[in-house]
Design a protein around this motif. Structure first.
Motif, PDB file in Angstrom:
ATOM      1  N   LYS A  62       3.464  22.520  15.925  1.00 35.99           N
ATOM      2  CA  LYS A  62       2.007  22.390  15.789  1.00 35.99           C
ATOM      3  C   LYS A  62       1.576  22.154  14.343  1.00 35.99           C
ATOM      4  O   LYS A  62       0.570  21.480  14.097  1.00 35.99           O
ATOM      5  CB  LYS A  62       1.300  23.638  16.353  1.00 35.99           C
ATOM      6  N   ALA A  66      -1.035  24.155   7.404  1.00 31.12           N
ATOM      7  CA  ALA A  66      -2.466  23.814   7.459  1.00 31.12           C
ATOM      8  C   ALA A  66      -3.172  24.070   6.131  1.00 31.12           C
ATOM      9  O   ALA A  66      -4.391  24.184   6.098  1.00 31.12           O
ATOM     10  CB  ALA A  66      -3.149  24.581   8.584  1.00 31.12           C
ATOM     11  N   ALA A  68      -3.401  25.771   1.893  1.00 34.07           N
ATOM     12  CA  ALA A  68      -3.412  27.070   1.224  1.00 34.07           C
ATOM     13  C   ALA A  68      -4.120  28.064   2.144  1.00 34.07           C
ATOM     14  O   ALA A  68      -4.948  27.679   2.977  1.00 34.07           O
ATOM     15  CB  ALA A  68      -4.147  26.952  -0.106  1.00 34.07           C
ATOM     16  N   ILE A  70      -6.687  30.199   3.351  1.00 36.73           N
ATOM     17  CA  ILE A  70      -8.114  30.328   3.047  1.00 36.73           C
ATOM     18  C   ILE A  70      -8.540  31.793   3.082  1.00 36.73           C
ATOM     19  O   ILE A  70      -9.357  32.237   2.263  1.00 36.73           O
ATOM     20  CB  ILE A  70      -8.953  29.483   4.038  1.00 36.73           C
ATOM     21  N   GLY A 112      -2.995  21.921   1.099  1.00 38.30           N
ATOM     22  CA  GLY A 112      -1.738  22.260   0.432  1.00 38.30           C
ATOM     23  C   GLY A 112      -0.507  21.876   1.239  1.00 38.30           C
ATOM     24  O   GLY A 112       0.559  21.629   0.663  1.00 38.30           O
ATOM     25  N   GLU A 115      -0.012  18.353   0.453  1.00 36.62           N
ATOM     26  CA  GLU A 115       0.445  18.276  -0.938  1.00 36.62           C
ATOM     27  C   GLU A 115       1.908  18.694  -1.070  1.00 36.62           C
ATOM     28  O   GLU A 115       2.642  18.138  -1.884  1.00 36.62           O
ATOM     29  CB  GLU A 115      -0.456  19.157  -1.810  1.00 36.62           C
ATOM     30  N   GLU A 135     -10.062  19.693   1.739  1.00 30.32           N
ATOM     31  CA  GLU A 135     -10.602  20.768   0.891  1.00 30.32           C
ATOM     32  C   GLU A 135     -12.087  20.612   0.606  1.00 30.32           C
ATOM     33  O   GLU A 135     -12.803  21.592   0.421  1.00 30.32           O
ATOM     34  CB  GLU A 135      -9.828  20.830  -0.444  1.00 30.32           C
TER      35      GLU A 135
HETATM   36  N1  CAA Z   1      -5.675  29.291   5.910  1.00 29.27           N
HETATM   37  C1  CAA Z   1      -5.728  30.417   6.622  1.00 29.27           C
HETATM   38  N2  CAA Z   1      -5.689  30.455   7.957  1.00 29.27           N
HETATM   39  C2  CAA Z   1      -5.627  29.291   8.615  1.00 29.27           C
HETATM   40  C3  CAA Z   1      -5.595  28.065   7.955  1.00 29.27           C
HETATM   41  C4  CAA Z   1      -5.599  28.092   6.528  1.00 29.27           C
HETATM   42  N3  CAA Z   1      -5.514  26.963   5.785  1.00 29.27           N
HETATM   43  N4  CAA Z   1      -5.541  27.059   8.867  1.00 29.27           N
HETATM   44  C5  CAA Z   1      -5.540  27.660  10.076  1.00 29.27           C
HETATM   45  N5  CAA Z   1      -5.593  29.008   9.927  1.00 29.27           N
HETATM   46  C6  CAA Z   1      -5.639  30.022  10.976  1.00 29.27           C
HETATM   47  C7  CAA Z   1      -6.985  30.058  11.653  1.00 29.27           C
HETATM   48  O1  CAA Z   1      -7.899  30.822  10.900  1.00 29.27           O
HETATM   49  C8  CAA Z   1      -6.626  30.672  12.981  1.00 29.27           C
HETATM   50  O2  CAA Z   1      -6.484  32.054  12.805  1.00 29.27           O
HETATM   51  P1  CAA Z   1      -7.074  33.079  13.948  1.00 29.27           P
HETATM   52  O3  CAA Z   1      -6.254  32.766  15.177  1.00 29.27           O
HETATM   53  O4  CAA Z   1      -6.802  34.424  13.365  1.00 29.27           O
HETATM   54  O5  CAA Z   1      -8.517  32.738  14.129  1.00 29.27           O
HETATM   55  C9  CAA Z   1      -5.240  30.114  13.266  1.00 29.27           C
HETATM   56  O6  CAA Z   1      -4.720  29.682  12.009  1.00 29.27           O
HETATM   57  C10 CAA Z   1      -5.264  28.918  14.185  1.00 29.27           C
HETATM   58  O7  CAA Z   1      -6.192  27.985  13.665  1.00 29.27           O
HETATM   59  P2  CAA Z   1      -7.370  27.313  14.533  1.00 29.27           P
HETATM   60  O8  CAA Z   1      -7.821  28.258  15.585  1.00 29.27           O
HETATM   61  O9  CAA Z   1      -8.398  26.809  13.571  1.00 29.27           O
HETATM   62  O10 CAA Z   1      -6.551  26.115  15.218  1.00 29.27           O
HETATM   63  P3  CAA Z   1      -7.127  24.703  15.717  1.00 29.27           P
HETATM   64  O11 CAA Z   1      -6.003  24.060  16.452  1.00 29.27           O
HETATM   65  O12 CAA Z   1      -8.444  24.877  16.399  1.00 29.27           O
HETATM   66  O13 CAA Z   1      -7.420  23.884  14.358  1.00 29.27           O
HETATM   67  C11 CAA Z   1      -6.884  23.046  12.136  1.00 29.27           C
HETATM   68  C12 CAA Z   1      -6.344  23.521  13.526  1.00 29.27           C
HETATM   69  C13 CAA Z   1      -7.669  21.743  12.287  1.00 29.27           C
HETATM   70  C14 CAA Z   1      -5.659  22.826  11.255  1.00 29.27           C
HETATM   71  C15 CAA Z   1      -7.811  24.142  11.552  1.00 29.27           C
HETATM   72  O14 CAA Z   1      -7.131  25.385  11.612  1.00 29.27           O
HETATM   73  C16 CAA Z   1      -8.203  23.899  10.117  1.00 29.27           C
HETATM   74  O15 CAA Z   1      -9.072  23.096   9.845  1.00 29.27           O
HETATM   75  N6  CAA Z   1      -7.541  24.631   9.164  1.00 29.27           N
HETATM   76  C17 CAA Z   1      -7.900  24.572   7.743  1.00 29.27           C
HETATM   77  C18 CAA Z   1      -7.396  23.297   7.093  1.00 29.27           C
HETATM   78  C19 CAA Z   1      -7.832  23.255   5.640  1.00 29.27           C
HETATM   79  O16 CAA Z   1      -8.986  23.289   5.318  1.00 29.27           O
HETATM   80  N7  CAA Z   1      -6.828  23.187   4.742  1.00 29.27           N
HETATM   81  C20 CAA Z   1      -7.066  23.158   3.300  1.00 29.27           C
HETATM   82  C21 CAA Z   1      -6.963  24.540   2.740  1.00 29.27           C
HETATM   83  S1  CAA Z   1      -7.460  24.628   1.049  1.00 29.27           S
HETATM   84  C22 CAA Z   1      -6.124  24.111   0.149  1.00 29.27           C
HETATM   85  O17 CAA Z   1      -5.084  23.768   0.671  1.00 29.27           O
HETATM   86  C23 CAA Z   1      -6.330  24.129  -1.363  1.00 29.27           C
HETATM   87  C24 CAA Z   1      -5.222  23.488  -2.158  1.00 29.27           C
HETATM   88  O18 CAA Z   1      -5.204  22.306  -2.406  1.00 29.27           O
HETATM   89  C25 CAA Z   1      -4.161  24.303  -2.715  1.00 29.27           C
END
Ligand code: CAA
Length: 261
Positions: A62, A66, A68, A70, A112, A115, A135
């Motif tokens: 899956k 996903a 860093a 959050i 991340g 990345e 992001e």
């Molecule tokens: N950080 C922490 N937890 C995360 C996560 C993340 N990046 N991505 C997913 N999760 C967690 C969710 O919070 C959820 O936890 P719970 O079951 O406790 O609620 C679990 O993983 C499953 O996620 P979803 O229910 O959201 O699953 P989905 O299939 O509906 O969606 C997804 C999948 C589209 C990947 C969605 O989870 C999402 O958008 N995730 C965030 C992606 C994101 O924004 N990434 C960038 C992070 S910032 C970064 O990376 C900064 C950098 O450059 C260093």
């Protein structure tokens, strides 16, 4: 659940290939400090291991990762991330690795996670892979090399589109743009990535490390500097037993036997 399966990074080896599996399935392999510390330590251990010639980083069906974590980042202050050198401290360990690193990506490779894949040397993607730097939706920015590596990989126009819109792209588009090296059906991902890694790991290790350093120069520096670097590395091959063996084996029409020196 055993202690091993609770580790955020599972470590195993197959022949000369070291395999690292990101293991926070409940969080879609969100990359927190514990995971990045473990990944960095495992990478350095494989890099120092004479029995390893190539490394594979993979995730789950899956999610490769996903992004860093959050939940961890949400409470951090500016002062804390500067003091603790967020990203610089543990994510960039990957940059120290001199052996080839292959990302085997299925599912989400976002933020991340994207990345991390971009920082690997070869990316093998399943047809299920989804890449993106979303992001901006968090009022953050791709801060683990994404704003720098993505334009280099796919050009400014496409990189701006992805970063500013936060949209995801599928494996076919990633392949077309040159973000990934090859795309395979999801059920073939492990075999393809491990087969590729085994082929690479069978070559002379000093030659592999030298070659990787040369391509990194092309990625990071000017053509003149890169050509000069490449030429010195080419000359250095003549000082190795493996190059002598490789050429003699070719002329004798037999497979080479590399000693990795
Ligand atoms: N950080 C922490 N937890 C995360 C996560 C993340 N990046 N991505 C997913 N999760 C967690 C969710 O919070 C959820 O936890 P719970 O079951 O406790 O609620 C679990 O993983 C499953 O996620 P979803 O229910 O959201 O699953 P989905 O299939 O509906 O969606 C997804 C999948 C589209 C990947 C969605 O989870 C999402 O958008 N995730 C965030 C992606 C994101 O924004 N990434 C960038 C992070 S910032 C970064 O990376 C900064 C950098 O450059 C260093």
């Amino acid at each position: 659940m055993s202690a091993v399966s609770e580790s955020p990074v599972l470590v195993r080896r197959e022949g000369r290939v070291g395999i690292l599996t990101l293991n926070r399935p409940q969080q879609l392999n969100a990359l927190n400090d514990a995971l990045m510390d473990a990944l960095g330590a495992a990478l350095l251990a494989f890099d120092a291991d004479e029995g390893i010639g190539a490394i594979v980083i993979t995730g789950s069906d899956k999610a490769f990762a996903a992004g860093a974590d959050i939940a961890a980042m949400a409470g951090w202050t500016y002062t804390e991330v500067v003091r603790d050198q967020f990203i610089t401290r543990n994510w960039e360990t990957l940059r120290q690795v001199r052996k080839p690193v292959i990302a085997a990506v299925a599912g989400f490779a976002l933020g991340g996670g994207c990345e991390l894949a971009l920082a690997c040397d070869i990316v093998v993607a399943a047809e299920s892979a989804r890449f993106g730097l979303p992001e901006i939706k968090l009022a953050m920015l791709p801060g683990a090399g994404g704003t720098q590596r993505l334009p280099r990989a796919i050009g400014k126009a496409k990189a701006m589109d992805l970063c500013l819109s936060g949209r995801l792209m599928d494996a076919a588009e990633a392949d077309r743009l040159g973000l990934v090296s090859r795309v395979v059906p999801a059920e073939r991902l492990a075999d393809e990535a491990l087969g590729l890694a085994a082929t690479v790991a069978g070559y002379s290790l000093p030659a592999l490390m030298s070659l990787k350093a040369c391509v990194q120069r092309a990625w990071e520096g000017s053509l003149t500097e890169g050509i000069g670097y490449e030429r010195r590395e080419l000359y250095a091959r003549f000082a190795t037993e493996d190059a002598r063996e490789g050429m003699q084996a070719f002329l004798a029409k037999r497979p080479p036997v590399f000693q990795h020196r």
